[in-house]
Design an enzyme around this catalytic site. Structure first.
Site, PDB file in Angstrom:
ATOM      1  N   SER A   1      57.979  -2.010 -32.021  1.00 34.85           N
ATOM      2  CA  SER A   1      58.550  -2.133 -30.835  1.00 34.85           C
ATOM      3  C   SER A   1      58.562  -3.268 -29.895  1.00 34.85           C
ATOM      4  O   SER A   1      58.770  -4.740 -30.525  1.00 34.85           O
ATOM      5  CB  SER A   1      58.207  -1.146 -30.061  1.00 34.85           C
TER       6      SER A   1
ATOM      7  N   LYS B   1      58.860  -7.297 -31.387  1.00 36.22           N
ATOM      8  CA  LYS B   1      59.622  -8.437 -30.916  1.00 36.22           C
ATOM      9  C   LYS B   1      58.733  -9.760 -30.513  1.00 36.22           C
ATOM     10  O   LYS B   1      58.908 -11.029 -31.075  1.00 36.22           O
ATOM     11  CB  LYS B   1      60.304  -8.137 -29.322  1.00 36.22           C
TER      12      LYS B   1
ATOM     13  N   TRP C   1      68.030   4.034 -30.948  1.00 42.82           N
ATOM     14  CA  TRP C   1      68.075   3.229 -29.633  1.00 42.82           C
ATOM     15  C   TRP C   1      67.734   1.616 -30.244  1.00 42.82           C
ATOM     16  O   TRP C   1      68.417   0.652 -29.801  1.00 42.82           O
ATOM     17  CB  TRP C   1      66.868   3.489 -28.733  1.00 42.82           C
TER      18      TRP C   1
ATOM     19  N   HIS D   1      60.492   6.734 -33.652  1.00 41.00           N
ATOM     20  CA  HIS D   1      59.942   5.343 -33.209  1.00 41.00           C
ATOM     21  C   HIS D   1      58.471   5.334 -33.363  1.00 41.00           C
ATOM     22  O   HIS D   1      57.867   5.971 -32.368  1.00 41.00           O
ATOM     23  CB  HIS D   1      60.528   5.246 -31.949  1.00 41.00           C
TER      24      HIS D   1
HETATM   25  C1  GCU Z   1      61.861   0.826 -24.748  1.00 43.50           C
HETATM   26  C2  GCU Z   1      62.664  -0.824 -24.937  1.00 43.50           C
HETATM   27  C3  GCU Z   1      62.726  -1.108 -26.329  1.00 43.50           C
HETATM   28  C4  GCU Z   1      61.270  -1.419 -26.774  1.00 43.50           C
HETATM   29  C5  GCU Z   1      60.351   0.122 -26.511  1.00 43.50           C
HETATM   30  C6  GCU Z   1      58.981  -0.118 -27.024  1.00 43.50           C
HETATM   31  O1  GCU Z   1      62.290   1.456 -25.505  1.00 43.50           O
HETATM   32  O2  GCU Z   1      63.837  -0.181 -24.513  1.00 43.50           O
HETATM   33  O3  GCU Z   1      63.168  -2.203 -26.212  1.00 43.50           O
HETATM   34  O4  GCU Z   1      61.186  -1.831 -28.213  1.00 43.50           O
HETATM   35  O5  GCU Z   1      60.580   0.403 -25.123  1.00 43.50           O
HETATM   36  O6  GCU Z   1      58.374  -1.242 -26.995  1.00 43.50           O
HETATM   37  O7  GCU Z   1      58.533   1.090 -27.377  1.00 43.50           O
END
Ligand code: GCU
Length: 422
Positions: A262, A266, A353, A403
């Site tokens: 997540s 990134k 998402w 997720h």
């Molecule tokens: C939120 C955010 C995402 C991210 C996620 C996470 O949902 O919008 O961009 O990847 O958190 O880090 O769990």
């Protein structure tokens, strides 16, 4: 004159208003994704097309990296003078005698009052030199495994909005994120795992930078807090773990695999783009601002990121709210910066998402850069069905479920590492 001024003011207020609003509800309908054109990773600033790996490395790669630095994530400084590591704990019979546990404090300056972070490392006991998976964790080192020897990390997350975390509550939470850290499995397969709580580096909050390394190390690193971002700061921390591994003879530091889930996915991608010592990069459900294409308007958008997490990216990224098509890059170019190294991008079926298809297409569109090296990435694969990994040097899968990062994901990542690092 007054009228012109009022008009101007109205225009400014209006554009601020537009930028502040999400344009449309989140799009989860494939048939409503508008057409888009991706920027070409091989198109140089002078309009010429890059045709060799040499030109890519000498000119285009630094150029693309510079675009991401300027428009998206900000800079990543080097290591500070006086950085040193202290082994604060070692257990040679950890995890039922299968592993060696080490805890290492990395001090970012001379002496032991310099700002620091705590690295937790497990290495297989039956190997004299193991490749290591490196990743940041969300909730604290003490939560990645029930092993009672793990030091409690210093920043504690509230479990509920009115929770007041205490040392006792943290003790009780030991090992509660263990399903995301398949340490025993990795050890069995001959890999080490090194992790740091990301909030040792910067608390994940819009004001986190004020107490984090972007402030406490600003003189030592000679960089202003706004010249980088939380994601760059966390990525910087990943490179410092690699610095440590290079000093540990039990780690095969030429074979480090950087991974993240997540927001930390990134981060892992941005770390690997900047630091080519990472031999393999793994993005688990990293979504918007990670592996997913921004121009594909599905799921989370740049506006959502900037609105909920203004500290993750640099200020300039906000100018692309609702204007994804004006970004000089898209995320397939970030993945291109991993080439020629192996890369794994993974999605989850219930994680709309993060736009699974946008993550897949991004990996697919990194192909031209792998080709410069006469390598194939996803090699024309189409979006696979659930739990069917595709590709070889560049791999992709969509796991059934939510997720998360699970044993299924870890096993696929280790399969990739087995092939390229063994
Ligand atoms: C939120 C955010 C995402 C991210 C996620 C996470 O949902 O919008 O961009 O990847 O958190 O880090 O769990």
């Amino acid at each position: 004159m007054k009228f012109v001024f009022l008009l101007l003011l109205a225009a400014i207020l209006n554009s601020a208003y537009v930028a502040a609003q999400r344009p449309v509800p989140t799009n989860y309908d494939e048939s409503k994704v508008p057409p888009y054109t991706l920027p070409d990773p091989l198109l140089a600033a002078n309009g010429k097309k890059i045709t060799t790996a040499k030109e890519w490395e000498r000119k285009q790669r630094p150029y693309v990296l510079g675009l991401f630095t300027e428009h998206v994530y900000g800079k990543i400084p080097g290591r500070p003078k006086g950085m040193h590591f202290e082994l604060t704990d070692i257990d040679t019979t950890a995890l039922n005698g299968t592993a060696i546990r080490k805890q290492v404090t990395a001090y970012f300056g001379e002496g032991n009052d310099a700002p620091s972070m705590n690295i937790l490392l497990y290495l297989p006991r039956n190997s004299s030199k193991a490749p290591v998976f490196v990743g940041l964790n969300f909730k604290g080192n003490h939560r990645v495994n029930a092993d009672k020897g793990i030091f409690i990390s210093r920043h504690w997350k509230k479990e509920t909005p009115d929770d007041i975390p205490t040392l006792a509550s943290q003790e009780a939470l030991r090992g509660t994120t263990a399903s995301r850290w398949e340490i025993e499995e990795a050890i069995k397969r001959g890999y080490g795992i090194a992790t740091v709580h990301y909030e040792d580096i910067e608390v994940d909050d819009k004001d986190g930078w004020k107490q984090g390394f972007r402030t406490t190390l600003k003189d030592r690193l000679n960089i202003q807090p706004e010249s980088w971002s939380a994601i760059s700061a966390w990525a910087w921390g990943l490179s410092r773990i690699q610095d440590y591994l290079e000093t540990d003879p039990a780690a095969d530091a030429g074979k480090t695999i950087v991974l993240g889930h997540s927001r930390l996915g990134k981060t892992a991608l941005w770390a690997a783009a900047n630091d080519q010592r990472f031999a393999i990069a793994i993005s688990n459900n990293s979504g918007e601002g990670g592996a997913a294409l921004s121009r594909r308007l599905f799921g989370e958008r740049i506006w959502d990121l900037n609105n909920a997490f203004p500290h993750w990216f640099v200020a300039k990224y906000k100018t692309y709210n609702n204007k994804e098509d004006q970004l000089p890059v898209d995320q397939h170019m970030l993945l291109s910066l991993i080439a020629p190294r192996p890369l794994y991008v993974a999605s989850a079926s219930e994680d709309a998402w993060a736009d699974p298809k946008g993550e897949f297409l991004s990996a697919k569109n990194a192909e031209p850069v792998y080709r410069l090296y006469k390598l194939t990435g996803l090699n024309g694969e189409e979006m696979p069905t659930e739990n069917h990994p595709v590709g070889d040097r560049v791999r992709y899968h969509i796991r059934t479920g939510k997720h998360d990062i699970t044993l299924y994901d870890w096993n696929r990542y280790m399969d990739l590492a087995d092939k390229y690092l063994r």
